[in-house]
Design an enzyme around this catalytic site. Structure first.
Site, PDB file in Angstrom:
ATOM      1  N   SER A 243       0.845  -1.186   0.000  1.00  0.00           N
ATOM      2  CA  SER A 243       0.000   0.000   0.000  1.00  0.00           C
ATOM      3  C   SER A 243       0.878   1.232   0.000  1.00  0.00           C
ATOM      4  CB  SER A 243      -0.913   0.029   1.237  1.00  0.00           C
ATOM      5  OG  SER A 243      -1.820  -1.039   1.223  1.00  0.00           O
ATOM      6  N   SER A 281      -3.304  -3.727  -3.266  1.00  0.00           N
ATOM      7  CA  SER A 281      -2.649  -2.528  -2.767  1.00  0.00           C
ATOM      8  C   SER A 281      -3.676  -1.458  -2.420  1.00  0.00           C
ATOM      9  CB  SER A 281      -1.685  -1.974  -3.827  1.00  0.00           C
ATOM     10  OG  SER A 281      -0.900  -0.925  -3.306  1.00  0.00           O
ATOM     11  N   ASP A 283      -3.933   2.175  -2.318  1.00  0.00           N
ATOM     12  CA  ASP A 283      -3.236   3.363  -2.803  1.00  0.00           C
ATOM     13  C   ASP A 283      -4.166   4.566  -2.650  1.00  0.00           C
ATOM     14  OD1 ASP A 283      -1.175   1.627  -3.586  1.00  0.00           O
ATOM     15  OD2 ASP A 283      -2.165   1.257  -5.499  1.00  0.00           O
TER      16      ASP A 283
END
Length: 359
Positions: A243, A281, A283
């Site tokens: 992340s 992830s 983000d």
């Protein structure tokens, strides 16, 4: 034992290794604190398998609940467990500091922010509205014993106190500190990074600054500004499942919509370093401006907020992309070795940069 670094080691920052990004000039500290009033504090937990921490970002040193900076959030890929983003997007303001920590400590940090707000505003939840704590996270489980739930409310409060104790315009500690202690990035040791860009609007100097919590990227996909693709020294076929949290601050007067347009360009900077925002992830970008604030106790029916002439917004788009890219490289360049749970570790990019062994 917890530690709270108060300054950055300039010799280990991205620009010391020639990793400058873009054509715009950075601010005097090349940090998010180039935006006047912004402060950053860390608490780092470094004891055996416990390699984690808390990082606090304060938009200003006053009462954020009563003097709320205009803010916006942008989710590039939503595999994350942050708190508070829904209200930021709905109302377009921040009313607490921002805390960064590991994934399983979000609830603890959130409670600490609520207590911090109530201590300064006893009317919260009684004669006025409740409070919206903002906590963002990355998973440091590969290096940190995340199941130990080692971060406490006291650690979160100490990070807030560390930020409040910093003078205006202080250097920012980067690398394996605070929330960045146990993070990994492109197979290397990751962590906290920061960068800023100077802007001139109507003949006056302004800044946009970025701080990242870098814990993302598939090993072997890291790209330097000159285009070189960098792999970790030992083969690592791990999938992209990290992340990255991007916090942007500016003193340019923007409204909520404009802020969201600006912080969306964080994705440009992340792509430049080699990210494609993988399935696993989280983000996320969050931005605020110190130039527009909302008075919690305001009684006027109509309030006035300034905004940027839209024809000038490209300069902020460029600044956001470049500062995000460089902040990630800053985190990688500054990261120092960490040996964590079950002896797990990550190589440091600085070792390759110093040795000159990058092809």
């Amino acid at each position: 034992m917890p530690s709270t670094p108060n300054c950055a080691d300039g010799a280990r920052r991205a620009r010391a290794f020639g990793l400058a990004c873009g054509r715009l000039t950075p601010g005097p500290r090349n940090a998010i604190t180039d935006v006047a009033g912004v402060r950053v504090g860390h608490v780092t937990l470094n004891e055996g398998a416990i390699q984690t921490g808390v990082t606090a970002i304060l938009p200003h040193a006053g009462n954020l609940y009563r003097d709320k900076p205009v803010a916006a959030a942008e989710v590039l890929n939503g595999f994350g467990k942050s708190v508070g983003l829904m209200q930021v997007e709905e109302l377009g303001t921040l009313e607490t500091p921002i805390l960064l920590t590991n994934t399983l400590s979000v609830g603890t940090a959130s409670t600490a922010l609520v207590r911090h707000a109530i201590a300064a505003n006893p009317d919260i939840g009684r004669s006025t509205a409740t409070v919206n704590p903002v906590v963002m996270e990355c998973n440091d489980g590969p290096l940190n014993d995340i199941q130990a739930l080692a971060v406490t409310e006291a650690h979160a409060a100490a990070a807030l106190a560390a930020a409040l104790s910093e003078p205006d315009g202080a250097e920012v500690a980067v690398g394996s500190v605070g929330a960045g202690r146990g993070m990994s990035c492109f197979g290397f040791k990751g962590g906290i990074g920061t960068s800023s860009r100077r802007l001139k609007l109507d003949g006056k100097r302004h800044h946009l600054g970025v701080l990242v919590l870098a814990n993302f990227g598939r090993p072997g996909e890291l790209r330097l500004p000159d285009g070189r693709r960098i792999a970790v020294p030992e083969k690592d076929d791990a999938p992209e499942k990290g992340s990255v949290i991007v916090i942007a601050a500016t003193d340019v007067p923007l409204d909520h919509r404009q802020l969201r347009r600006v912080i969306r360009r964080a994705g440009v900077g992340l792509a430049r370093v080699g990210s494609f925002w993988g399935h696993g992830s989280g983000d996320i970008a969050l931005g605020f401006t110190t130039a527009n604030r909302v008075d919690h106790d305001g009684r006027d029916d109509i309030v006035v907020l300034r905004m940027l002439n839209e024809r000038r917004i490209d300069s902020l788009f460029e600044a956001m992309a470049d500062a995000t890219q460089e902040a990630v490289l800053d985190a990688l360049a500054a990261a120092t070795p960490v040996v964590g749970r079950d002896g797990a570790t990550r190589p440091c990019l600085s070792d390759l940069l110093i040795s000159g062994s990058i092809p």
